[in-house]
Design a protein around this motif. Structure first.
Motif, PDB file in Angstrom:
ATOM      1  N   PRO A 211       0.822  -1.201   0.000  1.00 59.85           N
ATOM      2  CA  PRO A 211       0.000   0.000   0.000  1.00 59.85           C
ATOM      3  C   PRO A 211       0.860   1.257   0.000  1.00 59.85           C
ATOM      4  O   PRO A 211       2.044   1.226   0.326  1.00 59.85           O
ATOM      5  CB  PRO A 211      -0.784  -0.117   1.295  1.00 59.85           C
ATOM      6  N   GLY A 212       0.241   2.378  -0.335  1.00 61.60           N
ATOM      7  CA  GLY A 212       0.978   3.619  -0.389  1.00 61.60           C
ATOM      8  C   GLY A 212       0.062   4.815  -0.352  1.00 61.60           C
ATOM      9  O   GLY A 212      -1.160   4.698  -0.257  1.00 61.60           O
ATOM     10  N   TYR A 213       0.671   5.972  -0.450  1.00 62.01           N
ATOM     11  CA  TYR A 213      -0.034   7.245  -0.389  1.00 62.01           C
ATOM     12  C   TYR A 213      -0.777   7.466  -1.707  1.00 62.01           C
ATOM     13  O   TYR A 213      -0.170   7.451  -2.774  1.00 62.01           O
ATOM     14  CB  TYR A 213       0.998   8.337  -0.132  1.00 62.01           C
ATOM     15  N   LEU A 214      -2.092   7.682  -1.635  1.00 65.10           N
ATOM     16  CA  LEU A 214      -2.915   7.733  -2.840  1.00 65.10           C
ATOM     17  C   LEU A 214      -2.751   8.968  -3.725  1.00 65.10           C
ATOM     18  O   LEU A 214      -2.758   8.842  -4.945  1.00 65.10           O
ATOM     19  CB  LEU A 214      -4.392   7.584  -2.473  1.00 65.10           C
ATOM     20  N   PRO A 215      -2.637  10.192  -3.183  1.00 62.60           N
ATOM     21  CA  PRO A 215      -2.565  11.366  -4.065  1.00 62.60           C
ATOM     22  C   PRO A 215      -1.494  11.286  -5.155  1.00 62.60           C
ATOM     23  O   PRO A 215      -1.785  11.657  -6.302  1.00 62.60           O
ATOM     24  CB  PRO A 215      -2.314  12.521  -3.086  1.00 62.60           C
ATOM     25  N   PRO A 216      -0.272  10.819  -4.894  1.00 58.53           N
ATOM     26  CA  PRO A 216       0.688  10.688  -5.999  1.00 58.53           C
ATOM     27  C   PRO A 216       0.217   9.724  -7.079  1.00 58.53           C
ATOM     28  O   PRO A 216       0.404   9.978  -8.270  1.00 58.53           O
ATOM     29  CB  PRO A 216       1.958  10.180  -5.313  1.00 58.53           C
ATOM     30  N   LYS A 217      -0.406   8.634  -6.673  1.00 55.80           N
ATOM     31  CA  LYS A 217      -0.915   7.679  -7.654  1.00 55.80           C
ATOM     32  C   LYS A 217      -1.932   8.347  -8.575  1.00 55.80           C
ATOM     33  O   LYS A 217      -1.875   8.212  -9.805  1.00 55.80           O
ATOM     34  CB  LYS A 217      -1.554   6.493  -6.945  1.00 55.80           C
ATOM     35  N   ALA A 248      10.008   5.750 -13.261  1.00 58.25           N
ATOM     36  CA  ALA A 248      10.185   6.403 -11.972  1.00 58.25           C
ATOM     37  C   ALA A 248       9.627   5.517 -10.874  1.00 58.25           C
ATOM     38  O   ALA A 248       8.699   4.731 -11.108  1.00 58.25           O
ATOM     39  CB  ALA A 248       9.490   7.769 -11.954  1.00 58.25           C
ATOM     40  N   ILE A 249      10.204   5.633  -9.671  1.00 57.51           N
ATOM     41  CA  ILE A 249       9.742   4.888  -8.505  1.00 57.51           C
ATOM     42  C   ILE A 249       9.489   5.878  -7.385  1.00 57.51           C
ATOM     43  O   ILE A 249      10.398   6.630  -7.003  1.00 57.51           O
ATOM     44  CB  ILE A 249      10.760   3.836  -8.038  1.00 57.51           C
ATOM     45  N   TYR A 250       8.269   5.900  -6.879  1.00 58.90           N
ATOM     46  CA  TYR A 250       7.912   6.790  -5.773  1.00 58.90           C
ATOM     47  C   TYR A 250       7.930   5.991  -4.475  1.00 58.90           C
ATOM     48  O   TYR A 250       7.238   4.974  -4.347  1.00 58.90           O
ATOM     49  CB  TYR A 250       6.526   7.404  -5.998  1.00 58.90           C
ATOM     50  N   VAL A 251       8.714   6.458  -3.482  1.00 55.40           N
ATOM     51  CA  VAL A 251       8.848   5.725  -2.219  1.00 55.40           C
ATOM     52  C   VAL A 251       8.835   6.690  -1.031  1.00 55.40           C
ATOM     53  O   VAL A 251       9.160   7.869  -1.155  1.00 55.40           O
ATOM     54  CB  VAL A 251      10.145   4.892  -2.178  1.00 55.40           C
ATOM     55  N   THR A 252       8.479   6.149   0.137  1.00 51.28           N
ATOM     56  CA  THR A 252       8.550   6.876   1.408  1.00 51.28           C
ATOM     57  C   THR A 252       9.439   6.072   2.357  1.00 51.28           C
ATOM     58  O   THR A 252       8.947   5.424   3.282  1.00 51.28           O
ATOM     59  CB  THR A 252       7.139   7.059   2.006  1.00 51.28           C
ATOM     60  N   SER A 254      11.769   6.674   4.748  1.00 48.33           N
ATOM     61  CA  SER A 254      12.064   6.977   6.148  1.00 48.33           C
ATOM     62  C   SER A 254      10.934   6.576   7.083  1.00 48.33           C
ATOM     63  O   SER A 254      11.169   6.199   8.228  1.00 48.33           O
ATOM     64  CB  SER A 254      12.348   8.473   6.313  1.00 48.33           C
ATOM     65  N   HIS A 255       9.687   6.658   6.594  1.00 53.07           N
ATOM     66  CA  HIS A 255       8.520   6.307   7.406  1.00 53.07           C
ATOM     67  C   HIS A 255       7.422   5.916   6.436  1.00 53.07           C
ATOM     68  O   HIS A 255       6.584   6.721   6.070  1.00 53.07           O
ATOM     69  CB  HIS A 255       8.106   7.496   8.276  1.00 53.07           C
ATOM     70  N   GLN A 256       7.441   4.652   5.991  1.00 51.41           N
ATOM     71  CA  GLN A 256       6.558   4.226   4.912  1.00 51.41           C
ATOM     72  C   GLN A 256       5.106   4.504   5.252  1.00 51.41           C
ATOM     73  O   GLN A 256       4.644   4.231   6.362  1.00 51.41           O
ATOM     74  CB  GLN A 256       6.750   2.724   4.649  1.00 51.41           C
ATOM     75  N   TYR A 257       4.420   5.085   4.272  1.00 53.09           N
ATOM     76  CA  TYR A 257       3.013   5.376   4.491  1.00 53.09           C
ATOM     77  C   TYR A 257       2.162   4.324   3.780  1.00 53.09           C
ATOM     78  O   TYR A 257       2.317   4.139   2.579  1.00 53.09           O
ATOM     79  CB  TYR A 257       2.642   6.755   3.940  1.00 53.09           C
ATOM     80  N   ASP A 286      10.210  12.385   1.856  1.00 48.05           N
ATOM     81  CA  ASP A 286      10.596  12.349   3.271  1.00 48.05           C
ATOM     82  C   ASP A 286       9.666  13.302   4.019  1.00 48.05           C
ATOM     83  O   ASP A 286      10.037  14.417   4.380  1.00 48.05           O
ATOM     84  CB  ASP A 286      12.057  12.769   3.413  1.00 48.05           C
ATOM     85  N   TYR A 287       8.447  12.855   4.271  1.00 45.61           N
ATOM     86  CA  TYR A 287       7.385  13.776   4.670  1.00 45.61           C
ATOM     87  C   TYR A 287       7.327  14.085   6.156  1.00 45.61           C
ATOM     88  O   TYR A 287       6.777  15.120   6.551  1.00 45.61           O
ATOM     89  CB  TYR A 287       6.024  13.249   4.199  1.00 45.61           C
ATOM     90  N   ASP A 288       7.856  13.217   7.044  1.00 44.04           N
ATOM     91  CA  ASP A 288       7.758  13.534   8.473  1.00 44.04           C
ATOM     92  C   ASP A 288       8.881  12.924   9.313  1.00 44.04           C
ATOM     93  O   ASP A 288       8.707  12.668  10.499  1.00 44.04           O
ATOM     94  CB  ASP A 288       6.397  13.114   9.037  1.00 44.04           C
ATOM     95  N   SER A 289      10.065  12.734   8.723  1.00 40.97           N
ATOM     96  CA  SER A 289      11.145  12.080   9.460  1.00 40.97           C
ATOM     97  C   SER A 289      11.817  12.994  10.480  1.00 40.97           C
ATOM     98  O   SER A 289      12.709  12.560  11.200  1.00 40.97           O
ATOM     99  CB  SER A 289      12.200  11.531   8.493  1.00 40.97           C
ATOM    100  N   GLU A 290      11.411  14.275  10.551  1.00 36.43           N
ATOM    101  CA  GLU A 290      11.963  15.141  11.605  1.00 36.43           C
ATOM    102  C   GLU A 290      11.627  14.611  12.991  1.00 36.43           C
ATOM    103  O   GLU A 290      12.331  14.881  13.963  1.00 36.43           O
ATOM    104  CB  GLU A 290      11.406  16.566  11.480  1.00 36.43           C
TER     105      GLU A 290
END
Length: 511
Positions: A211-217, A248-252, A254-257, A286-290
């Motif tokens: 599964p993944g983040y829908l908006p990019p899809k 292209a490959i879209y990935v998250t 640091s903190h997989q969504y 890298d949306y929230d790894s801070e």
């Protein structure tokens, strides 16, 4: 506000003025109590005699559409109930404009309705936002000589902000970037849009996490790309499952969504090697790894990349506020010129005042202090929430280990997996907002965010949620356990076996 009236090629000017004002009152464009233009002003604007306008107003007064007050003017009557615009007759005679079929497959935007106990993901705590410090830097930006000049900004963004971002991510995330590599965007979604416009032709394949983040899809599909989901396991994206033709490959990583797992170092290296061998680009979100509450941080893909294959995307929506719409991307030199052109064609540049204010905010150290302060709060909430799930939901949920970001995920056990959607709906009725995740059409578990809920509210919110699980499971009809084939493996209905099958989605899941 001046009301537009057209008298081109019209006869009976008084009657036409009357009819257009009357229609505006009926369809709600002119509201009860709203003041109509003085007859002298309207006559001058329409280039007609004042008596022509006066006749039209007298008819409106006689029919009750308007009222007149000596010395104050003419107003829309309060006796009329404003109606919403109705144009069915006109629409029925106009041939519908056809849109591309891809838009029928995209879900409408999610409307975030407030909830008393808000466990939804992707939402920071607005009460923790440093309003006083932000007002100060905004005031400074408004007083600056550059703002007073009133000129268009460089499409890539304010130079001071790009310099501040490069320095910040270099220190906090070990990202190697110069200000020339940074492009300021209106959030993550615009960064992805620019990358897609630069890289993809219609029909190109984009691999995304499943599964993944829908908006990019949805975005990639809307631009004509073919989107293929690739499974995620306990080490992140399964590189061996990538389609060879992916551009292209879209990935998250640091903190997989939505799972929350971090991509292992070996898997990161394998992904970069795959991209080099297949001439593909890796988009690292890298949306929230801070926000990290344990474990050792891993180097970003961008840092490990030695061949210029990674576009690094970041956002201030989680660290500050989503409403600021400030994000950025770090592009390799080969994409810099094209990405700058794409940004300019999209919207020219992001709002300059907000950029200047954020540059000052970072340079003064206020941003770093804010991160340290809110991290303590979010860390406490993470600890309270994970402990409560383990202690009170062990018979219903299996928690996915995670030590980063602003949400956790949990898989549903046998007793509750068939009722996740109903449980979420019942919980929302009680003021508890959660997000189910799913693979395809079938729910797998829930995500629980802790950015928008106060620490003191977590226990009560979970108590109500536990009641929803108990209530639903008590009503569950007796049924046998059934095996269901799922792609590369088999799972038992009501229970998950193996991380490869445990694959849900920042808002929902990929089909």
């Amino acid at each position: 506000m001046a009301f537009h009236i057209s008298l081109v090629d019209r006869s009976n000017l008084s009657g036409e003025i009357y009819r257009q004002i009357r229609q505006a009152i009926l369809d709600g464009r002119l509201r009860p109590g709203e003041r109509l233009s003085p007859t002298r002003e309207l006559a001058a604007a329409l280039r007609v005699s004042r008596s022509t306008v006066t006749v039209a107003y007298e008819i409106l007064l006689a029919e009750g559409f308007a009222t007149s007050h000596m010395g104050a003017g003419t107003f829309v009557s309060h006796q009329l109930e404003a109606k919403r615009p109705v144009s069915k007759t006109r629409r029925s005679t106009v041939r519908a404009i056809q849109v591309r079929g891809v838009w029928e497959t995209i879900s409408p935007p999610t409307a975030f309705v407030r909830a008393r106990f808000d466990f939804r993901t992707g939402l920071p705590d607005a009460s923790l936002f440093p309003h006083r410090a932000w007002r100060r830097v905004v005031a400074g930006a408004l007083r600056s000589r550059e703002m007073a000049a009133g000129v268009y900004e460089n499409p890539a963004g304010d130079w001071d902000l790009r310099t501040a971002i490069a320095r910040h991510i270099g220190i906090s995330r070990s990202v190697s970037a110069s200000p020339d590599d940074v492009i300021v965007t209106n959030g993550t979604q615009q960064a992805l849009d620019i990358i897609a416009r630069v890289l993809l032709d219609p029909g190109d394949i984009v691999a995304v996490e499943k599964p993944g983040y829908l908006p990019p899809k949805y975005l990639f599909k809307a631009l004509g790309a073919r989107v293929i989901g690739v499974p995620v396991d306990s080490e992140g994206l399964v590189v061996e499952a990538l389609p060879a033709e992916a551009r292209a490959i879209y990935v998250t990583p640091s903190h997989q969504y939505p799972l929350g797992v971090a991509m292992s170092l070996s898997r990161r290296r394998a992904l970069l090697a795959w991209a080099e061998h297949n001439n593909a680009v890796v988009i690292e979100d890298d949306y929230d790894s801070e926000f990290r509450f344990g474990g050792r941080p891993l180097e970003p893909l961008q840092t490990l990349d030695s061949t210029g294959r990674v576009v690094y995307v970041g956002t201030f929506s989680k660290t500050l506020l989503p409403s600021l719409r400030l994000g950025f991307m770090v592009v390799p030199p080969s994409l810099r010129e094209a990405a700058n052109k794409a940004k300019q064609l999209t919207d020219w540049h992001t709002a300059t005042i907000a950029q200047s204010a954020l540059a000052r905010f970072i340079d003064e150290g206020a941003f770093a202090r804010h991160i340290r302060r809110v991290s303590r709060t979010y860390g406490e909430r993470h600890e309270v929430l994970t402990a409560a799930i383990k202690r009170n939901f062990g018979d219903y949920l299996d928690l996915v280990p995670s030590s980063t970001g602003l949400h956790i995920a949990a898989y549903a056990r046998r007793a509750s997996i068939d009722h996740i959607d109903a449980i979420a709906s019942r919980a929302f009725d009680l003021g508890v907002a959660i997000q189910p995740f799913r693979v395809g059409e079938e729910p797998q578990g829930i995500m629980l965010g802790y950015g928008a809920i106060e620490t003191a509210q977590i226990a009560e919110g979970l108590r109500l949620l536990r009641g929803c699980f108990d209530e639903r499971v008590r009503r569950r009809p007796k049924s046998g356990v059934t095996d269901i084939a799922e792609g590369d493996g088999t799972r038992r209905k009501g229970g998950l076996r193996g991380h490869a099958e445990r694959t849900p989605d920042r808002q929902s899941a990929l089909p």
